[in-house]
Design an enzyme around this catalytic site. Structure first.
Site, PDB file in Angstrom:
ATOM      1  N   CYS A   2       0.884  -1.272  -0.082  1.00 39.02           N
ATOM      2  CA  CYS A   2       0.077  -0.028   0.056  1.00 39.02           C
ATOM      3  C   CYS A   2       0.741   1.333   0.038  1.00 39.02           C
ATOM      4  O   CYS A   2       1.742   1.428   0.861  1.00 39.02           O
ATOM      5  CB  CYS A   2      -0.980  -0.006   1.149  1.00 39.02           C
ATOM      6  SG  CYS A   2      -2.316  -1.274   0.967  1.00 39.02           S
ATOM      7  N   ARG A  27       6.870  -0.944  -3.758  1.00 40.25           N
ATOM      8  CA  ARG A  27       6.352  -1.466  -2.512  1.00 40.25           C
ATOM      9  C   ARG A  27       5.481  -2.775  -2.650  1.00 40.25           C
ATOM     10  O   ARG A  27       5.262  -3.459  -1.673  1.00 40.25           O
ATOM     11  CB  ARG A  27       5.454  -0.134  -1.708  1.00 40.25           C
ATOM     12  CG  ARG A  27       6.362   0.886  -1.442  1.00 40.25           C
ATOM     13  CD  ARG A  27       5.439   2.056  -1.048  1.00 40.25           C
ATOM     14  NE  ARG A  27       4.768   1.778   0.478  1.00 40.25           N
ATOM     15  CZ  ARG A  27       5.312   2.064   1.553  1.00 40.25           C
ATOM     16  NH1 ARG A  27       6.650   2.598   1.618  1.00 40.25           N
ATOM     17  NH2 ARG A  27       4.666   1.681   2.596  1.00 40.25           N
ATOM     18  N   TRP A  75      -2.390  -3.182  -1.869  1.00 43.08           N
ATOM     19  CA  TRP A  75      -2.092  -4.720  -1.676  1.00 43.08           C
ATOM     20  C   TRP A  75      -2.960  -5.245  -0.840  1.00 43.08           C
ATOM     21  O   TRP A  75      -3.135  -5.075   0.195  1.00 43.08           O
ATOM     22  CB  TRP A  75      -0.596  -4.546  -1.004  1.00 43.08           C
ATOM     23  CG  TRP A  75       0.158  -5.906  -1.151  1.00 43.08           C
ATOM     24  CD1 TRP A  75       0.867  -6.333  -2.257  1.00 43.08           C
ATOM     25  CD2 TRP A  75       0.154  -7.089  -0.201  1.00 43.08           C
ATOM     26  NE1 TRP A  75       1.414  -7.623  -1.989  1.00 43.08           N
ATOM     27  CE2 TRP A  75       0.982  -7.897  -0.580  1.00 43.08           C
ATOM     28  CE3 TRP A  75      -0.370  -7.123   1.132  1.00 43.08           C
ATOM     29  CZ2 TRP A  75       1.298  -9.179   0.130  1.00 43.08           C
ATOM     30  CZ3 TRP A  75      -0.148  -8.377   1.692  1.00 43.08           C
ATOM     31  CH2 TRP A  75       0.611  -9.352   1.311  1.00 43.08           C
ATOM     32  N   ASN A 101      -3.440   3.044   4.551  1.00 43.88           N
ATOM     33  CA  ASN A 101      -2.466   1.906   4.384  1.00 43.88           C
ATOM     34  C   ASN A 101      -2.351   1.478   5.976  1.00 43.88           C
ATOM     35  O   ASN A 101      -2.493   2.146   6.770  1.00 43.88           O
ATOM     36  CB  ASN A 101      -1.206   2.481   4.364  1.00 43.88           C
ATOM     37  CG  ASN A 101       0.088   1.597   4.154  1.00 43.88           C
ATOM     38  OD1 ASN A 101      -0.264   0.337   4.430  1.00 43.88           O
ATOM     39  ND2 ASN A 101       1.337   2.029   3.983  1.00 43.88           N
ATOM     40  N   GLY A 102      -2.581   0.095   6.039  1.00 43.12           N
ATOM     41  CA  GLY A 102      -2.498  -0.692   7.337  1.00 43.12           C
ATOM     42  C   GLY A 102      -3.743  -1.501   7.427  1.00 43.12           C
ATOM     43  O   GLY A 102      -4.455  -1.788   6.450  1.00 43.12           O
ATOM     44  N   GLU A 481      20.050 -17.399   2.236  1.00 38.98           N
ATOM     45  CA  GLU A 481      19.667 -16.100   1.637  1.00 38.98           C
ATOM     46  C   GLU A 481      19.797 -16.379   0.063  1.00 38.98           C
ATOM     47  O   GLU A 481      18.992 -15.656  -0.685  1.00 38.98           O
ATOM     48  CB  GLU A 481      20.616 -15.004   1.930  1.00 38.98           C
ATOM     49  CG  GLU A 481      20.567 -13.628   0.767  1.00 38.98           C
ATOM     50  CD  GLU A 481      19.362 -12.761   1.061  1.00 38.98           C
ATOM     51  OE1 GLU A 481      18.305 -13.273   1.801  1.00 38.98           O
ATOM     52  OE2 GLU A 481      19.205 -12.000   0.338  1.00 38.98           O
ATOM     53  N   LYS A 485      16.613 -15.752  -2.348  1.00 44.36           N
ATOM     54  CA  LYS A 485      16.486 -14.902  -3.326  1.00 44.36           C
ATOM     55  C   LYS A 485      15.990 -15.725  -4.696  1.00 44.36           C
ATOM     56  O   LYS A 485      15.107 -15.160  -5.430  1.00 44.36           O
ATOM     57  CB  LYS A 485      17.890 -14.201  -3.526  1.00 44.36           C
ATOM     58  CG  LYS A 485      18.331 -13.036  -4.190  1.00 44.36           C
ATOM     59  CD  LYS A 485      18.426 -11.948  -3.246  1.00 44.36           C
ATOM     60  CE  LYS A 485      17.040 -11.657  -2.566  1.00 44.36           C
ATOM     61  NZ  LYS A 485      16.979 -10.804  -1.440  1.00 44.36           N
ATOM     62  N   GLU A 488      12.256 -16.047  -4.348  1.00 47.91           N
ATOM     63  CA  GLU A 488      11.412 -14.819  -4.529  1.00 47.91           C
ATOM     64  C   GLU A 488      11.239 -14.212  -5.982  1.00 47.91           C
ATOM     65  O   GLU A 488      10.226 -13.880  -6.541  1.00 47.91           O
ATOM     66  CB  GLU A 488      12.097 -13.542  -3.815  1.00 47.91           C
ATOM     67  CG  GLU A 488      11.931 -13.660  -2.214  1.00 47.91           C
ATOM     68  CD  GLU A 488      13.115 -12.332  -1.847  1.00 47.91           C
ATOM     69  OE1 GLU A 488      12.385 -11.655  -1.003  1.00 47.91           O
ATOM     70  OE2 GLU A 488      14.167 -12.305  -2.029  1.00 47.91           O
ATOM     71  N   HIS A 504      20.819 -36.677   6.825  1.00 47.62           N
ATOM     72  CA  HIS A 504      19.538 -36.866   7.881  1.00 47.62           C
ATOM     73  C   HIS A 504      18.301 -36.742   7.260  1.00 47.62           C
ATOM     74  O   HIS A 504      17.111 -36.622   7.882  1.00 47.62           O
ATOM     75  CB  HIS A 504      19.665 -35.824   9.083  1.00 47.62           C
ATOM     76  CG  HIS A 504      20.820 -36.161   9.813  1.00 47.62           C
ATOM     77  ND1 HIS A 504      21.100 -37.359  10.666  1.00 47.62           N
ATOM     78  CD2 HIS A 504      21.881 -35.442   9.968  1.00 47.62           C
ATOM     79  CE1 HIS A 504      22.291 -37.182  11.192  1.00 47.62           C
ATOM     80  NE2 HIS A 504      22.522 -35.923  10.872  1.00 47.62           N
ATOM     81  N   LYS A 603       7.442  -4.771  -0.926  1.00 44.93           N
ATOM     82  CA  LYS A 603       8.895  -4.396  -0.494  1.00 44.93           C
ATOM     83  C   LYS A 603       8.627  -3.774   1.097  1.00 44.93           C
ATOM     84  O   LYS A 603       9.868  -4.397   1.699  1.00 44.93           O
ATOM     85  CB  LYS A 603       9.308  -3.126  -1.179  1.00 44.93           C
ATOM     86  CG  LYS A 603      10.549  -2.297  -0.901  1.00 44.93           C
ATOM     87  CD  LYS A 603      11.605  -3.347  -1.495  1.00 44.93           C
ATOM     88  CE  LYS A 603      12.917  -2.585  -0.964  1.00 44.93           C
ATOM     89  NZ  LYS A 603      13.925  -3.986  -1.330  1.00 44.93           N
TER      90      LYS A 603
HETATM   91  C1  G6P Z   1      10.087  -8.236   2.785  1.00 37.11           C
HETATM   92  C2  G6P Z   1      10.789  -7.814   1.532  1.00 37.11           C
HETATM   93  C3  G6P Z   1      12.168  -8.636   1.735  1.00 37.11           C
HETATM   94  C4  G6P Z   1      12.639  -8.083   3.202  1.00 37.11           C
HETATM   95  C5  G6P Z   1      11.846  -8.145   4.220  1.00 37.11           C
HETATM   96  C6  G6P Z   1      12.090  -7.318   5.340  1.00 37.11           C
HETATM   97  O1  G6P Z   1       9.418  -9.549   2.510  1.00 37.11           O
HETATM   98  O2  G6P Z   1      10.402  -8.457   0.172  1.00 37.11           O
HETATM   99  O3  G6P Z   1      13.270  -8.452   0.822  1.00 37.11           O
HETATM  100  O4  G6P Z   1      13.781  -8.687   3.631  1.00 37.11           O
HETATM  101  O5  G6P Z   1      10.432  -7.587   3.599  1.00 37.11           O
HETATM  102  O6  G6P Z   1      11.938  -6.037   5.191  1.00 37.11           O
HETATM  103  P1  G6P Z   1      12.761  -4.914   5.888  1.00 37.11           P
HETATM  104  O7  G6P Z   1      12.414  -3.646   5.238  1.00 37.11           O
HETATM  105  O8  G6P Z   1      12.529  -5.022   7.453  1.00 37.11           O
HETATM  106  O9  G6P Z   1      14.353  -5.309   5.884  1.00 37.11           O
END
Ligand code: G6P
Length: 608
Positions: A2, A27, A75, A101-102, A481, A485, A488, A504, A603
């Site tokens: 949002c 976002r 969103w 937003n919220g 990570e 990635k 995602e 295991h 985001k």
């Molecule tokens: C979302 C984003 C991720 C990010 C996570 C935490 O899921 O897509 O890329 O790592 O939020 O976000 P922050 O802003 O708290 O690092």
């Protein structure tokens, strides 16, 4: 997640609102809309899908006259992403429009109450209760009606409101959702974040929870929750427009990967002065650290994985026990946290709802809080006892890259700083590690150059139904990570395993041709990881390994190898993650994905 914009000034509002919404696209959203004051009425335009649809429908805003308005990217949380559920929402009498937003947590009971009083609802959203409440409480004074309305709301909200009785005025109010005012000359704005403001002004006011703002072209007034006018300081935005544009790269993500040498340099350089680390105003005499018996790191997503990678350096160097806990878990746990706990909170956006909630809970239990955040003036930055900014600049791609590496760089600084302040590191080792730290920006560039083959290697993995990422210790943190990635942005299923855990269970899944990405950069454990590589290869796996330059053995073990330059072992995650990011990027590209805006992801996750 949002995005909100508002504009009041002498120019046509809709084109400015649409431009602001485009800046907030990153976002994450699935519908968009604007409401503009047109003479004595409100013109509403909203569509599901991309902002481009809204631009087409309104001829880039030209078809919507009026100089004061609000806009929104939604969103979906309550109700599908349809035109009707898109914001803004209108009151039954057509006098008010609201963007939100919220999440309004008590919307169901408010909806029942309002329905009984005769208000009719057209959408499935929680937001619609807000606009009907405003209509119900309005007796000619909008500020009073808004204050009465928010006193009924539970949950989180940033609200933008217009009313036909106030044709050139915007109202904005926030509670646990981001909202910033942009101060221009003869025009004023509000927005969810500064990326929507920088094209117009660099002067901004960060609203705090419970505050209400009233903006006209010539004035900005802020009131506290009791309705008293208060003085707020005007801050200067340091990001420029160029920093939030693609600059010739095909995607923001690639641009941001390439920016990492400079971003990590910005995070490190100001904090290394005359051979000593200075963490801004954090604990200059070490007294806070001396009282710390335990460190807890909390965050979500990649920020959490940065914490997992940074934990090794902090614990190894400072000898303070460190645990990492997902914020979404920590907030509902009954954690053993007291005033001997230092809570390190990692967040690129500084607005992640779960992270904020976990932080509140730990603060309530007495923890000291240190936030490592990118977005200046964000909620987490303001809530923390101490904040270290990562200075990564605006990160637009949903999947974080420079956000992650700069968090890691600051964690390494912290680890070394704590070790020094607690007298747990020899002078010579401190100096040697500091030298290594300073060389990281240059080595990131080398790692980027060395990873050129990832574009070709992506062709070998992009069609696989599933990928495995393995590693031990610091390498395992990188594998976590790397797999995230990959999932995602490429939508290829990927799992990460501690390499020693393969036997295991997971090894049962290894069949002929299964791609395995093995991170093998921890020199103390590389023999062990290479044994695991041999085990999976014996079962038909095709192994791509990331290893430190100079490891000759790896070439006879893995099918493909991407090297990183040598550095202190504890710092290797910061380099090893580079080929992981590029492999995910090129795999997503090979699969034709919307790399900067992957499906269903946002985001800035400002709701639970
Ligand atoms: C979302 C984003 C991720 C990010 C996570 C935490 O899921 O897509 O890329 O790592 O939020 O976000 P922050 O802003 O708290 O690092």
């Amino acid at each position: 997640m949002c995005g909100i914009v508002g504009f009041t000034g002498p120019q046509s509002a809709a084109p400015i609102l649409l431009q602001g919404l485009k800046a907030l696209e990153y976002r994450g959203y699935d519908s968009a809309g604007v409401a503009v004051m047109d003479g004595g009425s409100i013109r509403l335009e909203k569509v599901s899908g991309r902002i481009a649809n809204l631009c087409e429908k309104t001829r880039d805003g030209q078809a919507v006259p009026g100089c004061t308005g609000i806009g929104h990217t939604r969103w979906a949380t309550h109700g599908a992403p349809t035109d009707i559920n898109a914001h803004p929402h209108l009151s039954n009498d057509g006098r008010f429009a609201v963007v939100h937003n919220g999440i309004i947590e008590n919307f169901a009971s408010l909806r029942d109450e309002l329905t009984q009083k005769g208000y009719s609802f057209v959408s499935e959203t929680d937001t619609e209760v807000v606009v009907h409440l405003i209509e119900m409480y309005y007796r000619g004074n909008l500020k009073t009606a808004v204050m009465k309305t928010v006193s009924r709301l539970e949950g989180s909200y940033a609200l933008g409101i217009v009313c036909t009785d106030y044709p050139d005025t915007l109202f904005a109010v926030r509670q646990a959702s981001p909202l910033i005012l942009g101060i221009g000359a003869g025009e004023n704005f509000f927005a969810s974040d500064v990326t929507a403001l920088v094209a117009h002004t660099k002067n901004c006011i960060y609203l705090d929870d419970g505050e209400l703002a009233e903006l006209s072209p010539e004035s900005v007034k802020v009131y506290d929750c009791a309705g008293q006018e208060i003085k707020k300081s005007v801050n200067r935005i340091t990001w420029d427009l160029e920093a939030a544009e693609k600059g010739g790269y095909e995607h923001f993500m690639l641009k941001e990967i390439m920016e990492q040498p400079a971003a990590v340099k910005s995070a490190l350089t100001p904090r290394i002065k005359n051979g000593e680390i200075v963490l801004d105003d954090f604990d200059p005499d070490g007294s806070l650290l001396r009282g710390v018996s335990r460190i807890v790191i909390t965050a979500c997503g990649s920020a959490y994985y940065a914490g997992c990678a940074g934990r090794y350096a902090i614990e190894r160097l400072s000898r303070i026990p460190v645990t990492t806990v997902l914020a979404s878990e920590l907030r509902y746990d009954d954690p053993i946290i007291d005033d001997g706990t230092l809570l390190i909170v990692l967040s690129q956006s500084g607005e992640t709802a779960d992270t904020i909630a976990a932080m509140k809970e730990c603060k309530r239990r007495g923890a000291s809080t240190l936030a490592i955040v990118n977005v200046v003036g964000s909620t987490i930055a303001k809530m923390a006892d101490h904040t270290l900014y990562t200075y990564a600049g605006p990160e637009i791609a949903v999947a974080t890259t420079k956000g992650y590496t700069t968090q890691l760089a600051v964690l390494f600084l912290f680890a070394l700083y704590a070790a020094r302040k607690l007298g747990r590191i020899e002078d010579a080792q401190y100096r040697a590690l500091l030298r290594q730290l300073k060389e990281l920006p240059k080595k990131i560039q080398q790692a980027i150059d060395m990873a050129h083959s990832t574009e070709k290697l992506a062709q070998k993995v992009h069609k696989a139904p599933s990928l495995f990422f393995i590693g031990r210790n610091t390498d395992y943190a990188v594998a976590l990570e790397g797999a995230l990635k990959m999932k995602e942005i490429s939508y290829v299923h990927a799992e990460s395993y501690a390499a020693g855990e393969l036997k295991h269970g997971t090894i049962a899944l290894i069949v002929e041709g299964q791609p395995v990405i093995a991170v093998c950069c921890n020199e103390k454990l590389s023999e062990k990881t290479m044994s695991n590589i041999i085990e999976v290869k014996a079962r038909g796996a095709k192994v791509l390994s990331v290893a430190v330059q100079g490891n000759r053995q790896i070439f006879s073990v893995a099918d493909d190898v991407v090297c990183i330059p040598p550095t202190e072992q504890l710092f290797t995650p910061l380099l090893a993650v580079i080929p992981m990011q590029l492999l995910a990027y090129y795999t997503a590209k090979a699969n034709g994905r919307d790399i900067d805006k992957p499906r269903n992801l946002a985001k800035s996750v400002t709701v639970e």
